[in-house]
Scaffold this motif. Sequence first.
Motif, PDB file in Angstrom:
ATOM      1  N   ILE A  35       0.908  -0.999   0.040  1.00 54.34           N
ATOM      2  CA  ILE A  35      -0.363  -0.208   0.131  1.00 54.34           C
ATOM      3  C   ILE A  35       0.773   1.683  -0.084  1.00 54.34           C
ATOM      4  CG2 ILE A  35      -1.588   1.654   1.251  1.00 54.34           C
ATOM      5  CD1 ILE A  35      -2.596  -0.961   2.319  1.00 54.34           C
ATOM      6  N   PHE A  36       2.507   1.399   0.590  1.00 55.47           N
ATOM      7  CA  PHE A  36       1.971   2.700   1.103  1.00 55.47           C
ATOM      8  C   PHE A  36       2.986   2.733  -0.251  1.00 55.47           C
ATOM      9  CE2 PHE A  36       3.201   1.586   5.887  1.00 55.47           C
ATOM     10  CZ  PHE A  36       2.314   2.406   5.944  1.00 55.47           C
ATOM     11  N   TYR A  37       3.892   1.127  -0.667  1.00 56.31           N
ATOM     12  CA  TYR A  37       4.431   1.150  -2.086  1.00 56.31           C
ATOM     13  C   TYR A  37       3.989   2.016  -3.776  1.00 56.31           C
ATOM     14  CZ  TYR A  37       7.814   0.451  -5.904  1.00 56.31           C
ATOM     15  OH  TYR A  37       9.099   0.671  -6.809  1.00 56.31           O
ATOM     16  N   TYR A  38       2.890   1.769  -3.036  1.00 52.34           N
ATOM     17  CA  TYR A  38       1.767   2.692  -4.354  1.00 52.34           C
ATOM     18  C   TYR A  38       2.007   3.690  -3.912  1.00 52.34           C
ATOM     19  CZ  TYR A  38      -2.395   3.229  -6.618  1.00 52.34           C
ATOM     20  OH  TYR A  38      -3.515   3.437  -7.402  1.00 52.34           O
ATOM     21  N   ILE A  39       1.620   4.071  -2.618  1.00 52.87           N
ATOM     22  CA  ILE A  39       1.190   4.982  -2.873  1.00 52.87           C
ATOM     23  C   ILE A  39       2.821   6.430  -3.504  1.00 52.87           C
ATOM     24  CG2 ILE A  39       0.868   7.323  -0.993  1.00 52.87           C
ATOM     25  CD1 ILE A  39      -0.411   5.153   0.630  1.00 52.87           C
ATOM     26  N   TYR A  40       3.993   5.611  -2.521  1.00 49.70           N
ATOM     27  CA  TYR A  40       4.529   5.991  -2.942  1.00 49.70           C
ATOM     28  C   TYR A  40       4.725   6.314  -4.569  1.00 49.70           C
ATOM     29  CZ  TYR A  40       9.866   6.236  -3.457  1.00 49.70           C
ATOM     30  OH  TYR A  40      11.386   7.168  -4.253  1.00 49.70           O
TER      31      TYR A  40
ATOM     32  N   MET B  85       9.245  12.139  11.261  1.00 47.67           N
ATOM     33  CA  MET B  85       7.887  12.008  11.206  1.00 47.67           C
ATOM     34  C   MET B  85       7.105  10.638  11.617  1.00 47.67           C
ATOM     35  SD  MET B  85       7.204  13.274   7.179  1.00 47.67           S
ATOM     36  CE  MET B  85       9.021  12.724   6.011  1.00 47.67           C
ATOM     37  N   ASP B  86       7.973   9.683  11.550  1.00 46.23           N
ATOM     38  CA  ASP B  86       7.830   8.076  12.337  1.00 46.23           C
ATOM     39  C   ASP B  86       7.231   8.591  13.472  1.00 46.23           C
ATOM     40  OD1 ASP B  86       8.033   5.498  11.875  1.00 46.23           O
ATOM     41  OD2 ASP B  86       9.438   6.098  13.889  1.00 46.23           O
TER      42      ASP B  86
ATOM     43  N   TRP C 153       0.546   5.979   9.164  1.00 43.11           N
ATOM     44  CA  TRP C 153       1.909   6.334   8.446  1.00 43.11           C
ATOM     45  C   TRP C 153       1.283   6.492   6.937  1.00 43.11           C
ATOM     46  CZ3 TRP C 153       2.029   4.207  13.617  1.00 43.11           C
ATOM     47  CH2 TRP C 153       2.898   4.228  13.973  1.00 43.11           C
ATOM     48  N   LEU C 154      -0.121   6.493   6.616  1.00 41.92           N
ATOM     49  CA  LEU C 154       0.673   6.389   5.017  1.00 41.92           C
ATOM     50  C   LEU C 154       0.352   7.996   4.563  1.00 41.92           C
ATOM     51  CD1 LEU C 154      -3.540   5.508   4.717  1.00 41.92           C
ATOM     52  CD2 LEU C 154      -1.770   4.421   4.103  1.00 41.92           C
ATOM     53  N   TRP C 155       0.747   9.017   5.683  1.00 39.18           N
ATOM     54  CA  TRP C 155       0.278  10.196   4.808  1.00 39.18           C
ATOM     55  C   TRP C 155       1.900  10.648   4.687  1.00 39.18           C
ATOM     56  CZ3 TRP C 155       3.670  13.793   7.673  1.00 39.18           C
ATOM     57  CH2 TRP C 155       4.224  13.284   9.278  1.00 39.18           C
TER      58      TRP C 155
ATOM     59  N   PRO D  66       4.025   8.525   2.627  1.00 41.42           N
ATOM     60  CA  PRO D  66       5.010   7.836   1.198  1.00 41.42           C
ATOM     61  C   PRO D  66       4.378   9.319   0.437  1.00 41.42           C
ATOM     62  CG  PRO D  66       2.817   6.250   1.832  1.00 41.42           C
ATOM     63  CD  PRO D  66       4.060   6.967   3.600  1.00 41.42           C
ATOM     64  N   PHE D  67       2.943   9.708   0.742  1.00 45.55           N
ATOM     65  CA  PHE D  67       3.066  10.790   0.042  1.00 45.55           C
ATOM     66  C   PHE D  67       3.755  11.761  -0.184  1.00 45.55           C
ATOM     67  CE2 PHE D  67      -1.675   9.891   0.874  1.00 45.55           C
ATOM     68  CZ  PHE D  67      -2.026   9.199  -0.740  1.00 45.55           C
ATOM     69  N   LEU D  68       4.671  12.456   0.803  1.00 47.04           N
ATOM     70  CA  LEU D  68       5.775  13.440   0.829  1.00 47.04           C
ATOM     71  C   LEU D  68       7.167  13.039   0.415  1.00 47.04           C
ATOM     72  CD1 LEU D  68       4.690  14.475   4.268  1.00 47.04           C
ATOM     73  CD2 LEU D  68       4.013  15.420   2.557  1.00 47.04           C
ATOM     74  N   GLY D  69       6.883  11.278  -0.197  1.00 41.74           N
ATOM     75  CA  GLY D  69       7.915  11.147  -1.112  1.00 41.74           C
ATOM     76  C   GLY D  69       9.403  10.089  -0.288  1.00 41.74           C
ATOM     77  N   PHE D  70       8.897   9.584   0.549  1.00 47.02           N
ATOM     78  CA  PHE D  70       9.373   8.692   1.536  1.00 47.02           C
ATOM     79  C   PHE D  70       9.263   7.246   1.273  1.00 47.02           C
ATOM     80  CE2 PHE D  70       9.453  12.358   3.723  1.00 47.02           C
ATOM     81  CZ  PHE D  70      10.758  12.804   3.876  1.00 47.02           C
ATOM     82  N   HIS D  71      10.245   6.480   0.715  1.00 45.84           N
ATOM     83  CA  HIS D  71      10.267   5.221   0.298  1.00 45.84           C
ATOM     84  C   HIS D  71       9.821   4.639   1.525  1.00 45.84           C
ATOM     85  CE1 HIS D  71      11.716   1.131  -1.614  1.00 45.84           C
ATOM     86  NE2 HIS D  71      11.869   1.930  -2.502  1.00 45.84           N
ATOM     87  N   PRO D  72       8.773   3.195   1.377  1.00 46.68           N
ATOM     88  CA  PRO D  72       8.160   2.341   2.494  1.00 46.68           C
ATOM     89  C   PRO D  72       9.726   1.337   3.080  1.00 46.68           C
ATOM     90  CG  PRO D  72       7.410   2.003  -0.048  1.00 46.68           C
ATOM     91  CD  PRO D  72       8.304   3.557   0.071  1.00 46.68           C
ATOM     92  N   LEU D  73      10.697   1.278   2.465  1.00 46.58           N
ATOM     93  CA  LEU D  73      10.987   0.390   3.100  1.00 46.58           C
ATOM     94  C   LEU D  73      12.140   1.281   4.321  1.00 46.58           C
ATOM     95  CD1 LEU D  73      12.650  -1.786   3.036  1.00 46.58           C
ATOM     96  CD2 LEU D  73      14.152  -1.512   0.907  1.00 46.58           C
ATOM     97  N   THR D  74      12.378   2.550   3.956  1.00 49.92           N
ATOM     98  CA  THR D  74      13.490   2.870   4.739  1.00 49.92           C
ATOM     99  C   THR D  74      12.660   3.510   5.601  1.00 49.92           C
ATOM    100  OG1 THR D  74      12.630   5.241   3.367  1.00 49.92           O
ATOM    101  CG2 THR D  74      15.173   4.130   2.944  1.00 49.92           C
ATOM    102  N   MET D  75      11.063   4.007   5.942  1.00 51.65           N
ATOM    103  CA  MET D  75       9.871   4.426   6.551  1.00 51.65           C
ATOM    104  C   MET D  75      10.403   3.357   7.869  1.00 51.65           C
ATOM    105  SD  MET D  75       6.428   5.465   4.251  1.00 51.65           S
ATOM    106  CE  MET D  75       5.407   5.254   5.359  1.00 51.65           C
ATOM    107  N   MET D  76      10.008   1.471   6.750  1.00 50.85           N
ATOM    108  CA  MET D  76       9.849   0.109   7.974  1.00 50.85           C
ATOM    109  C   MET D  76      11.010   0.107   8.923  1.00 50.85           C
ATOM    110  SD  MET D  76       7.231  -1.923   5.523  1.00 50.85           S
ATOM    111  CE  MET D  76       5.737  -1.661   5.375  1.00 50.85           C
ATOM    112  N   ILE D  77      12.215   0.671   8.032  1.00 48.19           N
ATOM    113  CA  ILE D  77      13.243   0.575   9.210  1.00 48.19           C
ATOM    114  C   ILE D  77      13.507   1.325  10.046  1.00 48.19           C
ATOM    115  CG2 ILE D  77      16.085   1.087   8.540  1.00 48.19           C
ATOM    116  CD1 ILE D  77      15.831   0.219   6.478  1.00 48.19           C
ATOM    117  N   ALA D  78      12.351   2.315   9.536  1.00 44.19           N
ATOM    118  CA  ALA D  78      12.970   3.897  10.419  1.00 44.19           C
ATOM    119  C   ALA D  78      11.699   3.029  12.203  1.00 44.19           C
ATOM    120  CB  ALA D  78      12.526   5.154   9.814  1.00 44.19           C
TER     121      ALA D  78
END
Length: 289
Positions: free
Chosen positions: A82-87, A108-109, A159-161, A163-175
């Motif tokens: 889902i995050f990747y689709y938005i990204y 943000m996280d 957390w859906l907002w 990836p809209f701001l251009g943050f890759h979901p892989l780095t999101m989930m690591i954070a």
Amino acid sequence: MNFLSESISDLVKSYNQTMDLFQEDPVNSFLPIFFGFILLEFLIQYKLKKNYYAFKDSFVSLFLFGLTTITLMFWKFFFFHIFYYIYQNHSLFHWNRSLPYFLLLFLMDDFSFYWAHRAMHRVRFFWAAHVVHHSSEYMNFGSALRQSIWEDLVKNIFWLWIPFLGFHPLTMMIATNLNLTYQFFLHTNLIKKLGFIENIFNTPSHHRVHHGSNQIYIDKNFAGVLIIWDKLFGSFQEETEKVKYGITERIGSYNPFVVLNWEYRKILSFFKLRKPFLEKWNYLWNPPG
């Protein structure tokens, strides 16, 4: 044929990204350290003749941790896509992955965690998943692992907002996982107050308050890493009196499946009553209690 080829290519790419996600998950690397700290804390409390652990309680925590570890793979897979689709399709900005990128992502996280955590306490539907973590009447590293298989299903919407701001979901989930790794070390009675660090960061003292069922401590200190969110949004409480751990209404069972579904069963029982629809709706979405 081009459509089929592109579809297969997308599936392979998606699979590889998901495998990267699981392989780079920092929680996996820290698992031996977690269990090492549990053993160390147990030995220290035994030597100090404290009562920080109980066998039945620890069994529930570790059983639920094992169950959650299995189901978490599915939730990560689901929300990653889902995050990747938005990204890929709707991101507003493109970032260089430099130090400012990761510092902003961390903030943000942590901000998202604060509001997700607050919602988990203030909305009964969310609390039904989160109450599992608070059900232990002990505060120790083992109870940090007591999680619900349902929690990640409901809280990831906060957390859906990002990836809209251009943050890759892989780095999101690591954070996110690094944030949760930090929080593991907050679940202890052995570490007292930490001086000036208490002003900025979440600490064991602040988190003991969060796990307290004392009236003064209820719904306080929702922070992940930075306690400043609680101070900004009026939910901060310093540790001033001895903490009584657990929830105000005891579950009274060491059956992991009873603990896991306790609040959901209460919701279902209420919905079976002959009540107006609006009253049932309010029961589900208003604060528990």
